[in-house]
Write an enzyme that holds these catalytic residues in place. Structure first.
Site, PDB file in Angstrom:
ATOM      1  N   LYS A  21       0.815  -1.269  -0.145  1.00 10.84           N
ATOM      2  CA  LYS A  21       0.155   0.039   0.123  1.00 10.84           C
ATOM      3  C   LYS A  21       0.858   1.231   0.018  1.00 10.84           C
ATOM      4  O   LYS A  21       1.927   1.232   0.928  1.00 10.84           O
ATOM      5  CB  LYS A  21      -0.984  -0.071   1.099  1.00 10.84           C
ATOM      6  N   PRO A 105       9.458  -5.028   3.732  1.00 13.72           N
ATOM      7  CA  PRO A 105      10.168  -4.507   5.082  1.00 13.72           C
ATOM      8  C   PRO A 105       8.937  -4.425   6.143  1.00 13.72           C
ATOM      9  O   PRO A 105       7.993  -4.109   5.744  1.00 13.72           O
ATOM     10  CB  PRO A 105      11.080  -3.423   4.844  1.00 13.72           C
ATOM     11  N   GLY A 109       5.569   1.682   6.553  1.00  8.60           N
ATOM     12  CA  GLY A 109       4.812   2.491   5.921  1.00  8.60           C
ATOM     13  C   GLY A 109       4.152   2.101   4.648  1.00  8.60           C
ATOM     14  O   GLY A 109       3.367   2.845   4.147  1.00  8.60           O
ATOM     15  N   GLY A 111       1.933  -0.873   4.764  1.00  7.61           N
ATOM     16  CA  GLY A 111       0.864  -1.581   4.917  1.00  7.61           C
ATOM     17  C   GLY A 111       1.049  -3.023   4.971  1.00  7.61           C
ATOM     18  O   GLY A 111       0.044  -3.671   4.433  1.00  7.61           O
ATOM     19  N   GLY A 112       2.169  -3.534   5.003  1.00  4.53           N
ATOM     20  CA  GLY A 112       2.240  -4.961   4.683  1.00  4.53           C
ATOM     21  C   GLY A 112       1.677  -5.881   5.592  1.00  4.53           C
ATOM     22  O   GLY A 112       1.016  -6.797   4.880  1.00  4.53           O
ATOM     23  N   GLY A 113       1.568  -5.666   6.935  1.00  4.27           N
ATOM     24  CA  GLY A 113       0.709  -6.424   7.598  1.00  4.27           C
ATOM     25  C   GLY A 113      -0.629  -6.332   7.450  1.00  4.27           C
ATOM     26  O   GLY A 113      -1.375  -7.519   7.448  1.00  4.27           O
ATOM     27  N   SER A 114      -1.155  -5.226   7.016  1.00  5.99           N
ATOM     28  CA  SER A 114      -2.603  -4.830   6.601  1.00  5.99           C
ATOM     29  C   SER A 114      -2.749  -5.662   5.192  1.00  5.99           C
ATOM     30  O   SER A 114      -4.003  -6.213   5.137  1.00  5.99           O
ATOM     31  CB  SER A 114      -2.693  -3.396   6.545  1.00  5.99           C
ATOM     32  N   ASP A 147      -6.177  -0.124   8.478  1.00  8.69           N
ATOM     33  CA  ASP A 147      -5.533   0.189   6.917  1.00  8.69           C
ATOM     34  C   ASP A 147      -6.276  -1.089   5.988  1.00  8.69           C
ATOM     35  O   ASP A 147      -6.260  -0.986   4.746  1.00  8.69           O
ATOM     36  CB  ASP A 147      -4.214   0.032   6.770  1.00  8.69           C
TER      37      ASP A 147
END
Length: 295
Positions: A21, A105, A109, A111-114, A147
């Site tokens: 994102k 990474p 910022g 939104g990888g986890g989201s 997010d």
């Protein structure tokens, strides 16, 4: 409302992309009485990201990939939290074992986890024959993280509120370079530096973004990322990242995504982005540098 058929017992694993994102703009309009910050953000998604698979069976998670070590404890992963939230809303929800390939990474910022959690909800919807617009998916998404509703469709949108408002938009295609100096930035710490009090209002809602390339770039010049100044205070290396991207030929916009510490630059096409990425990587070989596309 169209429904897909549930996956039969013993079927092969399902797979989903979890694209990064990118917040092209992010305005903090104020802080609500409930403590959440009121945001408006033009959100787009990159051609790069994580990958998630689901094999029907008992609920579980394994994590691999180049950034697996940064992903933290598996029990705290948003993938499992999203699956648990949906199971509480859908009686008899079939689940399974997730395998996450972590390319992005963390605390970056992007939104990888989201995006991972949204991919998990899409996989569970496919496994159980739930429609993509089943309201329980969005409810579980918002319950798990602000997010995640924007990440459910993985397409450009204007995100408002604390994340509950998601309006699709049409954006032109750009080449893009993502750069992370491998310094994590805490979202909570960034918002603390804003020091907004509950009920405080600091900005008004901007108009809709234009679809024309030149007009969009002009629009973005007036719609910054309000989290960038406090993130720079927490991670001064962001100034070096911005400088490195601004030194590349053909860049059209350089900005931080989300709460950092990933910066991005937009280019007219993917070839210009690839050339820029090579220049940045040659100078800063330890940084995470990824040429990709946006739109």
């Amino acid at each position: 409302m169209s429904l897909s058929l549930p996956l039969s017992v013993g079927a092969a694993a399902l797979h989903e992309r979890a694209p990064a994102k990118v917040n092209l703009s992010l305005r903090v309009l104020g802080r609500r009485a409930d403590g959440y910050h009121e945001l408006v953000s033009l959100v787009a998604f990159a051609g790069t990201g994580d990958r998630l698979s689901l094999e029907p069976g008992p609920l579980g998670l394994t994590v691999g990939g180049p950034n697996a070590a940064e992903a933290g404890a598996e029990a705290d992963n948003l993938v499992l939290r999203a699956a648990t939230a949906l199971a509480a809303k859908v009686p008899g929800l079939a689940s399974g074992h997730f395998h996450l390939v972590k390319h992005l990474p963390v605390a970056a910022g992007l939104g990888g986890g989201s995006a991972d959690a949204a991919a998990a909800l899409r996989l569970l919807a496919r496994l159980n024959g739930l429609a993509a617009d089943d309201p329980r998916l969005r409810e579980a998404a918002l319950e798990t993280g602000s997010d995640i509703p924007a990440c459910l469709n993985g397409t450009a949108c204007l995100m408002t509120g604390r994340g509950e408002g998601v309006a699709p938009v049409t954006l032109p295609r750009f080449g893009m370079v993502l750069v992370n100096p491998r310094v994590p930035v805490s979202t909570a710490a960034v918002f603390r530096l804003l020091a907004l009090q509950p009920g405080e209002v600091r900005a008004s809602v901007p108009g809709p973004p234009p679809a024309d390339r030149g007009e969009l770039l002009a629009f973005l010049q007036g719609e910054p990322n309000d989290l960038e100044p406090p993130a720079h205070r927490l991670a001064p290396v962001l100034a070096d990242v911005a400088g490195a991207l601004e030194a590349t030929p053909g860049h059209r916009l350089v900005r931080m995504s989300g709460s950092g510490a990933t910066m991005f630059a937009l280019y007219d096409d993917c070839r210009a982005a690839a050339r820029a990425a090579r220049l940045v990587k040659a100078t800063y070989p330890v940084w995470w540098v990824k040429p990709t596309v946006l739109g």
